[in-house]
Scaffold this motif. Sequence first.
Motif, short mmCIF file in Angstrom:
data_model
loop_
_atom_site.label_atom_id
_atom_site.label_comp_id
_atom_site.label_asym_id
_atom_site.label_seq_id
_atom_site.Cartn_x
_atom_site.Cartn_y
_atom_site.Cartn_z
N ALA A 1 0.82 -1.21 0.00
CA ALA A 1 0.00 0.00 0.00
C ALA A 1 0.86 1.26 0.00
CB ALA A 1 -0.94 0.00 1.20
N PHE A 2 2.09 1.16 0.52
CA PHE A 2 2.94 2.35 0.56
C PHE A 2 4.26 2.20 -0.18
CE2 PHE A 2 4.31 -0.03 4.32
CZ PHE A 2 5.70 0.10 4.29
N ALA B 1 0.14 -8.47 -6.97
CA ALA B 1 0.02 -8.66 -5.52
C ALA B 1 -0.78 -9.92 -5.26
CB ALA B 1 -0.65 -7.45 -4.89
N ILE B 2 -0.09 -11.04 -5.21
CA ILE B 2 -0.72 -12.35 -5.09
C ILE B 2 0.13 -13.20 -4.17
CG2 ILE B 2 0.47 -13.29 -7.11
CD1 ILE B 2 -2.12 -14.75 -7.87
N ASP B 3 -0.30 -14.41 -3.88
CA ASP B 3 0.47 -15.28 -2.99
C ASP B 3 1.80 -15.65 -3.63
OD1 ASP B 3 0.28 -18.05 -4.35
OD2 ASP B 3 -1.78 -17.38 -4.31
N MET B 4 2.66 -16.32 -2.86
CA MET B 4 4.05 -16.53 -3.27
C MET B 4 4.20 -17.39 -4.53
SD MET B 4 5.43 -19.19 -0.37
CE MET B 4 4.82 -20.87 -0.28
N VAL C 1 -0.15 -2.73 -8.29
CA VAL C 1 -1.17 -2.86 -7.24
C VAL C 1 -2.43 -2.13 -7.66
CG1 VAL C 1 -1.67 -2.41 -4.80
CG2 VAL C 1 0.65 -3.03 -5.51
N LYS C 2 -3.58 -2.74 -7.38
CA LYS C 2 -4.86 -2.12 -7.67
C LYS C 2 -4.98 -0.77 -6.96
CE LYS C 2 -9.85 -2.98 -7.39
NZ LYS C 2 -10.91 -3.92 -6.95
N GLY C 3 -5.41 0.24 -7.70
CA GLY C 3 -5.56 1.57 -7.12
C GLY C 3 -4.28 2.39 -7.15
N VAL C 4 -3.15 1.74 -7.46
CA VAL C 4 -1.87 2.44 -7.53
C VAL C 4 -1.35 2.43 -8.96
CG1 VAL C 4 0.52 2.52 -6.71
CG2 VAL C 4 -1.33 1.84 -5.14
N GLY C 5 -1.38 1.24 -9.57
CA GLY C 5 -0.96 1.12 -10.96
C GLY C 5 0.54 1.24 -11.15
N LEU C 6 0.94 1.65 -12.33
CA LEU C 6 2.35 1.78 -12.68
C LEU C 6 2.82 3.21 -12.44
CD1 LEU C 6 2.09 -0.24 -15.96
CD2 LEU C 6 3.71 -0.80 -14.15
N PRO C 7 4.03 3.37 -11.91
CA PRO C 7 4.55 4.72 -11.72
C PRO C 7 4.96 5.34 -13.05
CG PRO C 7 6.24 3.12 -11.19
CD PRO C 7 4.99 2.34 -11.48
N ALA D 1 -3.70 -6.47 -12.88
CA ALA D 1 -2.30 -6.10 -13.07
C ALA D 1 -1.88 -6.29 -14.52
CB ALA D 1 -1.41 -6.93 -12.14
N LEU D 2 -2.26 -7.42 -15.12
CA LEU D 2 -1.93 -7.66 -16.52
C LEU D 2 -2.56 -6.62 -17.43
CD1 LEU D 2 -2.26 -11.56 -16.72
CD2 LEU D 2 -0.14 -10.22 -16.71
#
Length: 416
Positions: free
Chosen positions: A81-82, A105-108, A131-137, A159-160
């Motif tokens: 998230a950060f 952002a998924i399990d290992m 990450v959902k809501g953040v996206g790509l910088p 994400a894809l």
Amino acid sequence: MQSEVSHPLGLSAPQVADRIGFARLTHQAFVGVDLRPLRDQLVGKIANGTAQAGEGLDLSLIAQLLGDKEAGLAIQAEVLAFHQLFRSPCAVAKPALRVLALAAAIDMGGNTPIEFLLESSDIELLTLYVVKGVGLPEPLPDHDVAIVVASDSEECREALAAIDDVASRWPRPLLNHPDRIANLDRDKLHRLLAGTAGLDIPATVCATRAQLSDLSQARIRCEDITSELHFPMIVRPRGTHAGVGLAKVDGAAALADYLAARQEQDFFVARFVDYSSADGLFRKYRLAIVDGRPYACHMAIADRWDIWYLNAYMAFSEEKRAEEAVFMRDFDAAFASRHRAALDEMIARVGLDYFTIDCAENRCGELLIFEADNTAVVHNMDSPDVFPYKQPQMRKIFAAFTTMLSRHAKVDRSVA
């Protein structure tokens, strides 16, 4: 007037968090190291507010390795998230190449375990979680080549899609394009590969609990779900991996018993193929496809059809290991040569720079495809004393992977 979206994405010096990483922590768990003291140490740092983002992500992985997936994913969500960019350990002080892995952002098990492929190399790995809501910088972290490591699972779809939206503007070579990863889904792959000569891939289709209940009560027929389906069949809950919920059902009564023991509402079904050899044993292979070429990863031999490497108990059978060693030694001239045309066509249709195939040979000698994946584990953790033939083979795969990355980076530099 040219649209702004046609401009390449910019690059900047990354603000990156260092981590112990997937490969080192997984290897420690594999050889039996007790990770609980490290877990407790990291929990203490979080409690007193001194933990760094990379340490939080390491704690997430440790929790999952210790069997607490729910806690691990909760920790991961808080960290991501950060902060989304992480650096894995590199074998050299001055890397020759910087690779950016684009993860979900998924399990290992939901992203390509790329750290194993880059161990002992001169390549620095940065992992950017989309990450959902953040996206790509924007601008992106500086890198020489990027590769999508998110899987075809439903949890990775957003994400894809976010990566695919900007793929045409990517400022560096981008490998494993996200639109092609989506074709690896169980109910898509058989359609993609349909009609390939020398290849057998059962149609895998989604069936609801209601449909399977009707089938178990003889209210519908197998053919009403898909034309080639019949008993015995393979059934598994949709969205599961590693054999969770996987079963062979021989008839309507067995299907009713299976449904009574499961809570899921959606399932994958496919016809069962008896791929046992003349000696009654089943042989299942994992291949790595790197830059268009197949490599042997492992061969599992067992008296059961639902094989994965651990339940084949290869470490306890010298005879099985001897056969696997021959498979690896003669792979190019034997297995790969027998299936050259089918493999070449499959590789071309899948269109990914790196992926794996779990397969066998059916009784007609065709290549029987169980699964193609970009996140299967290809590692070098097995004991060289028990498996002396494996490390040279794994190093060959790793060298091919790093050569592929370097080749794409060099082509990009020459064009620039």
